[in-house]
Design a protein around this motif. Structure first.
Motif: not given
Length: 191
Positions: A130-134, A177-180
């Protein structure tokens, strides 16, 4: 969307996904680390599970959190209005909103996070791969992965392996605030 509709959708989707995999409640409890009693409450629509609980159940079933909260079948094009997005309150003035997600052809989720000063969220390890980008829209994020902290400022971005415990924290004075985007491998726990 009202909480009762979401709770009912979660109940139906968990039951359906478990039945599709011919998995008993005990098997799902063992795979997810969520107690049998909590799973019964979730499947009967008597509780609205936390993000971490829902993530553990979804991971054990090999589907996204988005699939767990989905109210209807997905058409070729799916527009999600703000009123239909699922929000998970966190602390006094913080929240995580699941904007949209899909299971096919790739497992993807798009999240909008807001953390008040001094707030944090501890994320459990997701399935291997699993990878997350934000990207940070406002404020400064302190991302801790496997005990090592990284600071990401406004307009900065980061990608990391989310198959280990991780923490999002707002150590600043103002809002964060961040978008992921979360992407998981297609393999299900059945393999």
């Amino acid at each position: 969307m009202d909480p009762e509709t979401i709770t009912a959708a979660i109940a139906n989707n968990v039951r359906a996904q478990r039945a599709h995999r011919q998995m008993t409640l005990d098997e799902l409890a063992a795979r997810s680390g969520v107690s049998r009693g909590m799973l019964v409450q979730v499947e009967q629509g008597r509780t609205n599970p936390s993000i971490n609980t829902l993530t553990r159940i979804a991971d054990a079933l090999g589907v996204t959190v988005a699939r767990m909260v989905e109210v209807s079948d997905t058409p070729v094009v799916r527009v999600v209005n703000a009123a239909d997005m699922v929000a998970f309150p966190h602390g006094e003035a913080s929240s995580a909103r699941l904007l949209v997600g899909t299971d096919a052809p790739a497992i993807l989720e798009l999240w909008d996070w807001r953390l008040a000063p001094g707030e944090h969220h501890d994320g459990d390890a997701h399935p291997p791969g699993t990878r997350e980008m934000l990207t940070v829209l406002e404020g400064e994020l302190t991302l801790t992965v496997y005990g090592r902290s990284h600071v990401v400022g406004t307009d900065g971005a980061v990608v990391f392996s989310a198959d280990r415990p991780h923490r999002y924290a707002n150590g600043g004075q103002g809002p964060l605030r961040f978008v992921m985007v979360v992407t998981e491998p297609r393999e299900t726990p059945d393999h």
